[in-house]
Design a protein around this motif. Sequence first.
Motif, short mmCIF file in Angstrom:
data_model
loop_
_atom_site.label_atom_id
_atom_site.label_comp_id
_atom_site.label_asym_id
_atom_site.label_seq_id
_atom_site.Cartn_x
_atom_site.Cartn_y
_atom_site.Cartn_z
N ILE A 27 -9.16 1.63 0.30
CA ILE A 27 -9.83 0.57 -0.46
C ILE A 27 -11.11 1.10 -1.11
CG2 ILE A 27 -11.04 -1.64 -0.24
CD1 ILE A 27 -8.98 -2.40 1.90
N PHE A 36 -3.96 -10.02 3.69
CA PHE A 36 -4.28 -9.17 4.84
C PHE A 36 -5.40 -9.79 5.68
CE2 PHE A 36 -2.51 -6.34 1.65
CZ PHE A 36 -1.66 -5.53 2.39
N THR A 68 -13.45 -7.54 10.15
CA THR A 68 -12.99 -6.81 8.96
C THR A 68 -14.06 -6.82 7.87
OG1 THR A 68 -10.68 -7.40 9.41
CG2 THR A 68 -11.22 -6.75 7.15
N ARG A 89 -6.79 2.80 5.99
CA ARG A 89 -6.59 1.84 4.90
C ARG A 89 -7.92 1.46 4.26
NH1 ARG A 89 -2.09 -1.18 4.68
NH2 ARG A 89 -1.06 0.78 5.16
N LEU A 90 -8.99 1.38 5.06
CA LEU A 90 -10.31 1.10 4.50
C LEU A 90 -10.77 2.23 3.58
CD1 LEU A 90 -12.07 -0.37 7.66
CD2 LEU A 90 -11.61 -1.61 5.55
N PHE A 117 0.83 -1.20 0.00
CA PHE A 117 0.00 0.00 0.00
C PHE A 117 0.87 1.26 0.00
CE2 PHE A 117 -3.58 -2.70 1.24
CZ PHE A 117 -4.63 -2.07 0.59
N GLN A 131 -4.43 7.01 12.01
CA GLN A 131 -4.74 5.87 11.14
C GLN A 131 -6.18 5.43 11.30
OE1 GLN A 131 -1.84 2.92 12.18
NE2 GLN A 131 -0.14 4.09 11.32
N SER A 154 -6.70 -7.70 8.50
CA SER A 154 -7.48 -6.56 8.98
C SER A 154 -6.91 -5.27 8.39
CB SER A 154 -7.46 -6.50 10.51
OG SER A 154 -6.14 -6.32 10.98
N PHE A 155 -7.69 -4.21 8.47
CA PHE A 155 -7.29 -2.90 7.96
C PHE A 155 -7.71 -1.83 8.96
CE2 PHE A 155 -8.45 -5.61 4.36
CZ PHE A 155 -7.30 -5.58 3.59
N ASN A 156 -6.85 -0.83 9.16
CA ASN A 156 -7.29 0.31 9.97
C ASN A 156 -8.23 1.17 9.13
OD1 ASN A 156 -5.69 2.20 8.40
ND2 ASN A 156 -3.89 1.51 9.55
#
Length: 395
Positions: free
Chosen positions: A213, A202, A252, A209-210, A66, A130, A204-206
């Motif tokens: 996406i 992956f 997630t 980061r979501l 990323f 984040q 999970s995403f903070n």
Amino acid sequence: MRLRIIAGRANTGKSTYIYDEIIRTAGKTKDNLILLVPELMTYQAESDIIQRYDLPGIMNIEILSFKRLENKVLEEVGGNKLSEMSVFGKIMLLKQIFEENKEKLKVFGSSYRQSGFLKEFEELISELKQNLIDGSSLIKAASNVEDELLKNKIYDIELVYSEFHRRTEGKYFDEEDKTNLFISFIKESSYINNSRIWIDGFESFNHQRLSVIKALCDFSKSVTLSLNIDSSYLENPEDKDDFEAFKIIHDTYLTIEKLDLHMEVISLEQNLSLAPEIKAIEKNMFSLNAEEYERDTDNITIYSSLNPYTETQRTAAKIISLVRDKDYRWRDIKVALGSLDTYETNIKRVFAQYEIPYFLDVKRDILNNPLSKYLLSILDMFIWKFKHDHVFEYL
């Protein structure tokens, strides 16, 4: 605004499905094909694709993290010309803020003098950014807390966090600010507009980061995401015996659902492991009602040892046996450890004794590399006009 999710447990072929799709697409389109994987997996994923499909190289396929994708987009749209603040710069600014506001702080008035406190606080600020938490969110959280000490801590954090934001806004950018800028520039990037994107590896995403996406789904041609969970767990997870093992991934999925995307779930159910014992372990390891495996176990052996050293010796002997008697190659064998600190010294000693070539997957300080020391010592000699210490360091 469409997102495809490849759902399946371990060894159901999620990565293989994605790799196959990328290779098929590469032969039909001139679009940019991007595979996003965790930072430490980029080389391995690229190597897997080249070896799996016997390719001389990959032209319109890029394997990125990323952060690397962020840098490419910012380079394209001009967002890299920023005054970036390093971790050390943030710590220095935090020290100044604490010193100027120590009379206002209820709990942390003198804590900033403690070793490591400012580094921890810098990491806290990064985590707040984040997860898109601002000062008003902290005040709201504090108002709902009954514990007086905790409430005062949150108020102190909000005061320093808000002051830090006020002094840096529009002037200096850290990694989290760059990511926010990246999100805002995605719609202007022709590179993203002409890309098909796959995300693999992956759990999970903070929240930041979501947001990335969602922006990729909005402005790229397609986005596909793999999740290591059985598709049946996505709807009624509490009915499953081993749901706790997949709770993070399920959370997630629920968070992604809130992004207002049209989601298509592709389910992979067949476990591709060759050994039936491995399939049984994968299925029952975290289950409350594990099924008993009644057949002979030819592919799993359990040893007990007196200590880590004898355990390492037995492992080395087994590796020698596999290579000598069963035509294995050194690169076919991996050793997974519960704690590298416990076994590292033993592995170095025993594997050297048994003449087993190995690679330890540990971070190494580049400044301790002999070549780095050699080059730096040459530069130091010329910079400091051949001082005694630098000449001997070179020698």
